[in-house]
Design a protein around this motif. Structure first.
Motif, PDB file in Angstrom:
ATOM      1  N   PRO A 170      51.618  42.864  36.886  1.00 38.91           N
ATOM      2  CA  PRO A 170      50.918  44.157  36.990  1.00 38.91           C
ATOM      3  C   PRO A 170      50.947  44.700  38.419  1.00 38.91           C
ATOM      4  N   GLU A 171      51.225  43.817  39.407  1.00 37.51           N
ATOM      5  CA  GLU A 171      51.127  44.216  40.814  1.00 37.51           C
ATOM      6  C   GLU A 171      52.325  45.019  41.298  1.00 37.51           C
ATOM      7  N   VAL A 172      53.432  45.033  40.525  1.00 32.36           N
ATOM      8  CA  VAL A 172      54.592  45.770  41.054  1.00 32.36           C
ATOM      9  C   VAL A 172      54.551  47.228  40.616  1.00 32.36           C
ATOM     10  N   HIS A 173      55.127  48.036  41.440  1.00 31.83           N
ATOM     11  CA  HIS A 173      55.092  49.482  41.258  1.00 31.83           C
ATOM     12  C   HIS A 173      55.574  49.905  39.861  1.00 31.83           C
ATOM     13  N   HIS A 174      56.565  49.157  39.324  1.00 36.70           N
ATOM     14  CA  HIS A 174      57.166  49.571  38.052  1.00 36.70           C
ATOM     15  C   HIS A 174      56.315  49.266  36.825  1.00 36.70           C
ATOM     16  N   SER A 175      55.240  48.502  36.980  1.00 39.75           N
ATOM     17  CA  SER A 175      54.334  48.287  35.842  1.00 39.75           C
ATOM     18  C   SER A 175      53.420  49.502  35.793  1.00 39.75           C
ATOM     19  N   GLU A 176      53.645  50.292  34.717  1.00 41.95           N
ATOM     20  CA  GLU A 176      53.071  51.641  34.642  1.00 41.95           C
ATOM     21  C   GLU A 176      51.546  51.683  34.887  1.00 41.95           C
ATOM     22  N   PHE A 177      50.824  50.764  34.249  1.00 40.18           N
ATOM     23  CA  PHE A 177      49.356  50.769  34.384  1.00 40.18           C
ATOM     24  C   PHE A 177      48.858  49.534  35.138  1.00 40.18           C
ATOM     25  N   GLY A 178      49.736  48.975  35.972  1.00 39.11           N
ATOM     26  CA  GLY A 178      49.431  47.716  36.643  1.00 39.11           C
ATOM     27  C   GLY A 178      48.161  47.769  37.478  1.00 39.11           C
ATOM     28  N   THR A 179      47.997  48.845  38.252  1.00 43.55           N
ATOM     29  CA  THR A 179      46.808  48.948  39.106  1.00 43.55           C
ATOM     30  C   THR A 179      45.552  48.987  38.239  1.00 43.55           C
ATOM     31  N   THR A 180      45.621  49.728  37.119  1.00 46.64           N
ATOM     32  CA  THR A 180      44.452  49.823  36.227  1.00 46.64           C
ATOM     33  C   THR A 180      44.132  48.453  35.642  1.00 46.64           C
ATOM     34  N   ILE A 181      45.174  47.703  35.259  1.00 55.83           N
ATOM     35  CA  ILE A 181      44.934  46.375  34.659  1.00 55.83           C
ATOM     36  C   ILE A 181      44.255  45.453  35.679  1.00 55.83           C
ATOM     37  N   LEU A 182      44.753  45.450  36.907  1.00 53.18           N
ATOM     38  CA  LEU A 182      44.136  44.592  37.940  1.00 53.18           C
ATOM     39  C   LEU A 182      42.707  45.048  38.235  1.00 53.18           C
ATOM     40  N   ASN A 183      42.549  46.362  38.261  1.00 53.65           N
ATOM     41  CA  ASN A 183      41.222  46.914  38.519  1.00 53.65           C
ATOM     42  C   ASN A 183      40.264  46.570  37.373  1.00 53.65           C
ATOM     43  N   ASN A 184      40.776  46.617  36.131  1.00 53.66           N
ATOM     44  CA  ASN A 184      39.936  46.240  34.982  1.00 53.66           C
ATOM     45  C   ASN A 184      39.489  44.799  35.097  1.00 53.66           C
ATOM     46  N   PHE A 185      40.410  43.933  35.525  1.00 51.37           N
ATOM     47  CA  PHE A 185      40.040  42.522  35.661  1.00 51.37           C
ATOM     48  C   PHE A 185      38.913  42.389  36.699  1.00 51.37           C
ATOM     49  N   ALA A 186      39.149  42.997  37.877  1.00 46.65           N
ATOM     50  CA  ALA A 186      38.189  42.824  38.970  1.00 46.65           C
ATOM     51  C   ALA A 186      36.855  43.497  38.639  1.00 46.65           C
ATOM     52  N   ASN A 187      36.968  44.705  38.100  1.00 48.06           N
ATOM     53  CA  ASN A 187      35.808  45.530  37.913  1.00 48.06           C
ATOM     54  C   ASN A 187      35.050  45.213  36.632  1.00 48.06           C
ATOM     55  N   LYS A 188      35.776  45.313  35.504  1.00 46.68           N
ATOM     56  CA  LYS A 188      35.084  45.186  34.206  1.00 46.68           C
ATOM     57  C   LYS A 188      34.856  43.724  33.827  1.00 46.68           C
ATOM     58  N   ILE A 189      35.808  42.857  34.185  1.00 47.50           N
ATOM     59  CA  ILE A 189      35.668  41.458  33.740  1.00 47.50           C
ATOM     60  C   ILE A 189      34.906  40.625  34.772  1.00 47.50           C
ATOM     61  N   CYS A 190      35.218  40.833  36.064  1.00 52.30           N
ATOM     62  CA  CYS A 190      34.539  40.014  37.085  1.00 52.30           C
ATOM     63  C   CYS A 190      33.269  40.688  37.618  1.00 52.30           C
ATOM     64  N   GLY A 191      33.118  41.985  37.376  1.00 51.64           N
ATOM     65  CA  GLY A 191      31.924  42.689  37.854  1.00 51.64           C
ATOM     66  C   GLY A 191      31.953  42.997  39.345  1.00 51.64           C
ATOM     67  N   CYS A 192      33.159  43.110  39.934  1.00 47.79           N
ATOM     68  CA  CYS A 192      33.248  43.457  41.368  1.00 47.79           C
ATOM     69  C   CYS A 192      33.015  44.955  41.545  1.00 47.79           C
ATOM     70  N   GLU A 193      32.390  45.305  42.656  1.00 47.31           N
ATOM     71  CA  GLU A 193      32.194  46.730  42.933  1.00 47.31           C
ATOM     72  C   GLU A 193      33.268  47.238  43.873  1.00 47.31           C
ATOM     73  N   ALA A 194      33.662  48.515  43.657  1.00 45.26           N
ATOM     74  CA  ALA A 194      34.688  49.105  44.528  1.00 45.26           C
ATOM     75  C   ALA A 194      34.028  49.600  45.801  1.00 45.26           C
ATOM     76  N   SER A 195      33.770  48.700  46.748  1.00 41.52           N
ATOM     77  CA  SER A 195      33.008  49.120  47.926  1.00 41.52           C
ATOM     78  C   SER A 195      33.816  48.957  49.208  1.00 41.52           C
ATOM     79  N   TRP A 196      35.076  48.579  49.074  1.00 43.02           N
ATOM     80  CA  TRP A 196      35.869  48.270  50.268  1.00 43.02           C
ATOM     81  C   TRP A 196      36.742  49.465  50.640  1.00 43.02           C
ATOM     82  N   ASN A 197      36.801  49.806  51.908  1.00 44.43           N
ATOM     83  CA  ASN A 197      37.761  50.819  52.361  1.00 44.43           C
ATOM     84  C   ASN A 197      38.111  50.512  53.815  1.00 44.43           C
ATOM     85  N   MET A 198      39.002  51.307  54.394  1.00 44.11           N
ATOM     86  CA  MET A 198      39.438  51.019  55.764  1.00 44.11           C
ATOM     87  C   MET A 198      38.280  51.086  56.760  1.00 44.11           C
ATOM     88  N   GLY A 199      37.302  51.983  56.472  1.00 42.94           N
ATOM     89  CA  GLY A 199      36.141  52.084  57.352  1.00 42.94           C
ATOM     90  C   GLY A 199      35.364  50.769  57.336  1.00 42.94           C
TER      91      GLY A 199
END
Ligand code: XMP
Length: 512
Positions: A170-199
């Motif tokens: 899922p991590e390679v650019h050519h996997s169409e929904f790869g980012t969403t799948i990884l995000n679903n794992f982190a967010n929906k399955i593990c309960g991680c919050e999207a709180s990280w940014n460059m700041g």
């Protein structure tokens, strides 16, 4: 110890680092650790989920990489990718076999069961496969959640134990929904919050530096490039005047580079830059050396010896800060896992054992494009942020064979013409990196009715995002034509110019 929401165990896939950056793009901080990271160290990070990366081995190889099996008792969600999937299958009693049909490249997957991993993605989506082995029999308690033509078990899950596994990447650019799948794992399955940014990254690094350094001083090697400048800016925020920025003129710089760097630091960043003239020292040590790795090692060592001499002029400097990036680390040594050494980047694989400094490397986990975002966050001048990368070993790794003053002078002239043409035609910001290489090849030419027998320069221009992969830049032939004409007409000693049309992989960006 900082809480790390997602820990990625690296089994040596060339894509492991992309998992981390895809998660960061989704605002989730994660760290990559070697596949055999001790369980205690994983526990200390208090992760909410684990990802097992892909890897080049087969789980049945005699030397196959296995994690500490205690990871399966941590009772946190696990996602296995490719080799990671095969490890999970093997661990829980399923069967992995070599596949008759190796799958490399694009495939379509069909959903077999509903799963949060696929929320907000489409059935029949394109994914990127790269595997020889495949799962043949599921372990007890697992179900098939997606399949492809060649992989009956393209994705599997044991939802009661919160363990998931994907045959595709899922991590390679050519996997169409790869980012969403990884995000679903982190967010929906593990309960991680999207709180990280460059700041938040900048704040964390500044706090870490403050804590580590206390009231000591830090020598920071700067080159004028974006990486070391960002490090200097972070240090300046953290420790103010305890920062001692040092620029080493190793005699392997491009035309006017020293003046440009001094101007940038003194007049625009208002930092007390120390310039050290170490030209003779470097050139002396490089005399007679032709092997690329040896050149890199000598340069790495000489940098440190110059820094040590400078540090002795001050009290209590025990730290050296460098702009080491993840690209430097992954290509130089197998620090994060079982990946192969490609070349010794001067600031990693080129460091001598006798070095007495403790290192500060705040960019060690991130990529060039992320560093540029961090540079914007820290208000660095745009022309510094957008400067093409220039390697620490400088022109030494762009002169094939022994480095000497005459060849350096030829290469400097050719390079500055090429950059001048790029800038005046509006192409400097369109390519990721551009430079000239002086080949150890002479050829016959004819100029003004006379025979010439002179040197060849290769022009290298690449498109890339992070320097990990690259393609040669498709720039107009007219521009190549004017670069070639000007170099041959204006640089005495060069009678042939060629253009490098190699991508990375299989080439690397630099020639040595
Ligand atoms: P390669 O040649 O490994 O280069 O494909 C990837 C990127 O890294 C730069 N590079 C270096 N940068 N020290 C550095 O600071 C080094 O030793 C070094 N070697 C390569 C290269 O210019 C490209 O941008």
């Amino acid at each position: 110890m900082k809480h790390v929401p997602i820990v990625v165990l690296d089994f040596g896939s060339q894509y492991t680092q992309l998992i981390a950056r895809k998660l960061r793009e989704s605002g989730i901080y994660c760290e990559i650790v070697p596949y055999n990271e001790p369980i205690e160290s994983i526990k200390e990070k208090e992760p909410k989920g684990l990802i097992l990366s892909g890897g080049p081995a087969s789980v049945y190889d005699s030397g196959a990489y296995h994690p500490d099996n205690e990871i399966f008792n941590l009772e946190i969600p696990i996602l296995g990718i490719c080799y990671g999937m095969q490890l999970i299958t093997q661990h829980f009693g399923g069967v992995v076999i070599p596949s008759d049909n190796h799958e490399y490249g694009k495939a379509k997957i069909k959903f077999e069961e509903e799963c949060h991993l696929f929320d907000d993605t489409q059935n029949n989506q394109t994914v990127w496969m790269s595997h020889a082995d495949r799962v043949d029999m599921l372990p007890e308690g697992f179900i098939k959640i997606a399949s492809s033509d060649n992989s009956p078990y393209a994705a599997i899950a044991n939802t009661s134990r919160n363990i998931y596994a994907l045959q595709f990447h899922p991590e390679v650019h050519h996997s169409e929904f790869g980012t969403t799948i990884l995000n679903n794992f982190a967010n929906k399955i593990c309960g991680c919050e999207a709180s990280w940014n460059m700041g938040s990254f900048a704040k964390e690094q500044i706090a870490k530096i403050k804590e580590k350094v206390g009231d000591k001083k830090v020598l920071c090697g700067v080159s004028g490039g974006v990486d070391s400048s960002v490090v200097a800016a972070l240090l300046h925020e953290a420790i103010g005047d305890q920062l001692i920025p040092v620029f080493v003129d190793h005699g392997l710089l491009r035309t006017n580079e020293k003046e440009q760097v001094e101007d940038m630091f003194k007049n625009r960043l208002h930092a007390n830059l120390i310039t050290v003239d170490a030209k003779e020292k470097f050139l002396e040590k490089l005399k007679g050396v032709t092997d690329p790795e040896q050149k890199r090692k000598i340069i790495g060592e000489t940098f440190i010896s110059v820094f040590e001499t400078e540090a002795k002029k001050f009290d209590d400097i025990s730290f050296l800060a460098q702009g080491t990036l993840y690209t430097d680390v992954i290509e130089s040594v197998s620090v994060k896992g079982p990946s192969k050494t490609i070349k010794s980047h001067h600031n990693v694989g080129g460091l001598p054992d006798w070095m007495s400094f403790e290192l500060i490397e705040p960019l060690r986990e991130i990529f060039k494009d992320e560093v540029r975002k961090l540079g914007l966050e820290l208000d660095l001048p745009l022309d510094m942020i957008n400067r093409h990368p220039f390697p620490g070993p400088g022109l030494a790794i762009r002169i094939m064979g022994e480095v000497n003053e005459d060849d350096l002078a030829l290469l400097r002239k050719a390079d500055s013409i090429m950059i001048d043409e790029l800038k005046s035609n509006g192409y400097y910001d369109k390519v990721w990196q551009a430079f000239c290489v002086l080949l150890n090849v002479k050829s016959v030419g004819v100029m003004g009715d006379n025979r010439t027998y002179d040197n060849t320069v290769c022009v290298r221009m690449v498109e890339s995002v992070d320097g990990m992969t690259a393609t040669f830049a498709h720039i107009p032939h007219e521009l190549l034509d004017s670069i070639s004409n000007r170099i041959i007409n204006e640089v005495d000693g060069i009678n042939r110019v060629v253009y490098d049309i190699t991508s990375k992989p299989p080439g690397t960006i630099e020639w040595e």
